[in-house]
Each structure stands twice: as structure tokens, then as C-alpha cells.
Design an enzyme around this catalytic site. Structure first.
Site, PDB file in Angstrom:
ATOM      1  N   SER A  54       0.842  -1.277  -0.051  1.00 38.55           N
ATOM      2  CA  SER A  54       0.071   0.393   0.308  1.00 38.55           C
ATOM      3  C   SER A  54       1.208   1.136   0.364  1.00 38.55           C
ATOM      4  O   SER A  54       1.596   1.545   0.468  1.00 38.55           O
ATOM      5  CB  SER A  54      -1.084  -0.085   1.724  1.00 38.55           C
ATOM      6  OG  SER A  54      -1.434   1.412   1.707  1.00 38.55           O
ATOM      7  N   TYR A  89      -2.734  -1.475  10.227  1.00 37.98           N
ATOM      8  CA  TYR A  89      -2.680  -1.700   8.563  1.00 37.98           C
ATOM      9  C   TYR A  89      -1.666  -1.634   8.289  1.00 37.98           C
ATOM     10  O   TYR A  89      -0.646  -1.482   7.328  1.00 37.98           O
ATOM     11  CB  TYR A  89      -4.132  -1.386   8.398  1.00 37.98           C
ATOM     12  CG  TYR A  89      -3.706  -1.481   6.860  1.00 37.98           C
ATOM     13  CD1 TYR A  89      -5.145  -2.707   6.313  1.00 37.98           C
ATOM     14  CD2 TYR A  89      -3.742   0.325   5.441  1.00 37.98           C
ATOM     15  CE1 TYR A  89      -4.426  -2.847   4.916  1.00 37.98           C
ATOM     16  CE2 TYR A  89      -3.570  -0.980   4.729  1.00 37.98           C
ATOM     17  CZ  TYR A  89      -4.023  -1.279   4.367  1.00 37.98           C
ATOM     18  OH  TYR A  89      -3.825  -1.564   2.637  1.00 37.98           O
TER      19      TYR A  89
END
Length: 252
Positions: free
Chosen positions: A141, A154
Site C-alpha cells: 500500500s 494496517y
């Protein structure tokens, strides 16, 4: 160095019943690859297979080591030519570190986002290495490079997968297995309700760019769409603090 072709592969994508995973599966299938998708819900997999003829399915829970082992055995038995693994497993939930309840979310995030892909690699890498040309595609990400304060675990797991990918690439350098990191920016999927966020990148636009990059850069170590470069190169370009501040504002 062996590099990935965009067609003629046999690809397994766990966690591909929606969003980026399903979109990538359909694009790769349309490009002439055999694609197997995995997910926890058999009925959803059956529905996807019925809607998209030619897509193969297997039940897998990437938080469960025994489920990964069972799925790997099934996939490799039915598709012995498997040569691409997209180690895609992820949940994204907000955490308030002042609330003791955050710990359960953090632990579940680590098991899913970090242990899941590592266990997938462990299950499939030996078989991939036996293929003349193979690839492991990890999914990180933009938040691997500058965290979103609202989702600290995350962000940390994605940074860990980036690091793991770099180390794995070095260890597998003398094999037939190419390691490619795909780092999406905020993309319009159901993750954190981003499908409702007009500032997120439309999913089809993201997939268009990813497929173009895979085709034009067969030796790429990272697949970076333009939108993610603001985060990816923030530290190197001296913009880390400003990007983190902007992401902190979005988190409030």
C-alpha cells in the site's frame, strides 16, 4: 533474470472475491491467463465462477494455517503448472490506541495482513521454484511508506510486507521466481468505505494502469501507479512530514 509475461500464466489469487483482488483476477483472465481465486465463502466463490466462466475457485481462509495448506494442496494438484502467486490478504480497520479494544483489532490485522502472505509464500514457493518462469506478487500500500494514523497496524503490516518482499527478492535472486510488489494508493473499494470517497482512485483506472505497467515493465520490482508515488517517494524527496500531516488530517 527470468521476468513475468502478462499472458499464458496460471495464477492463484487468494482474497479475490471483491475489490482489487477480484478486479485483478478478471483482468488477468481476460489477458489470457488461467486464474484461480480463493476466499472463505464457498457460495460467493460459486457465484463469481458462474458469473465469470473460466475463473476457477478454491475455499481458503488465509488466517488459518491448515486452510492454507489444504488449499495449496488442492490448487497444485488441479493446476500443476501454477507459476504466479498473488499473496493478497488484507483487512483495514480503524484503531484508537487509547481504547483497550484496539488490541484485538491489531492482533487480527497482523495475523491476516502479515502472517497470511508469509504463510502463502511458504506454502507455494517450493512449487513455484520448480517452474521455468514464476512470480510472487505481494500487495502492500502507499501506507507502507507513510502511515495513516487512523489505521496504525494496517500501515505497519504493509510496511512489513514491503520489507519482506525486498528480502525475499534477494533470497530468490538465483531462482526462476521473480518478486513483484504491487503498492496501491487509496482506491475505490469497500475497504474503509473508500468506494464512497471521491478522492480515491477509481478501481478501473487503477487496474488499467496496473495492467499497462505489468505489460510494459516485465522486470519491475515494484508496480507503482502515478497516484501512489506521492507516498512512495515522500521520504526520499523530503516530503514525509507534510504527507503524514495531510494523512493525519484525513484521519480526523
Amino acid at each position: 533474470m527470468v521476468t513475468m509475461d502478462i499472458t499464458g500464466n496460471t495464477v492463484f489469487i487468494p482474497g479475490a472475491t471483491s475489490g482489487i483482488g477480484l478486479g485483478l483476477a478478471l483482468r488477468l483472465h481476460a489477458a489470457g491467463n488461467t486464474v484461480i481465486i480463493g476466499g472463505r465463502r464457498a457460495e460467493l466463490l460459486e457465484s463469481i465462477a458462474a458469473e465469470h466462466p473460466g475463473i476457477h475457485t478454491v475455499v481458503i481462509d488465509t488466517t488459518d494455517p491448515s486452510s492454507i495448506a489444504s488449499a495449496a494442496s488442492s490448487v497444485l494438484a488441479s493446476h500443476p503448472s501454477l507459476n504466479v502467486l498473488v499473496a493478497m490478504a488484507g483487512i483495514m480497520l480503524p484503531e484508537n490506541l487509547r481504547d483497550p479494544a484496539f488490541l484485538e483489532v491489531a492482533e487480527r490485522t497482523v495475523v491476516t495482513n502479515l502472517l497470511g502472505p508469509i504463510r502463502l509464500v511458504a506454502a507455494f514457493e517450493p512449487a513455484l521454484e520448480r517452474q521455468p518462469s514464476a512470480a510472487i506478487i505481494t500487495v502492500t500500500s502507499g501506507l507502507a511508506y507513510v502511515p495513516l494514523p487512523a489505521t496504525p497496524t494496517y500501515s505497519a503490516t504493509k510496511a512489513a510486507i514491503h520489507s519482506f518482499s525486498d528480502a525475499m527478492r534477494v533470497q530468490l535472486a538465483d531462482t526462476s521466481v521473480q518478486v513483484i510488489e504491487l503498492a496501491p494508493p487509496a482506491t475505490q473499494t469497500t475497504l474503509m468505505n473508500l468506494d464512497q470517497n471521491p478522492h480515491a482512485l477509481p478501481l478501473d483506472d487503477f487496474l488499467d494502469e496496473v495492467m499497462q505497467l505489468l505489460a510494459s515493465q516485465p522486470d519491475a520490482e515494484q508496480i507503482l501507479v502515478e497516484r501512489v508515488k506521492n507516498q512512495r517517494f515522500a521520504e526520499a524527496e523530503g516530503r514525509y512530514a507534510s504527507v503524514l500531516a495531510a494523512q493525519s488530517g484525513r484521519a480526523n
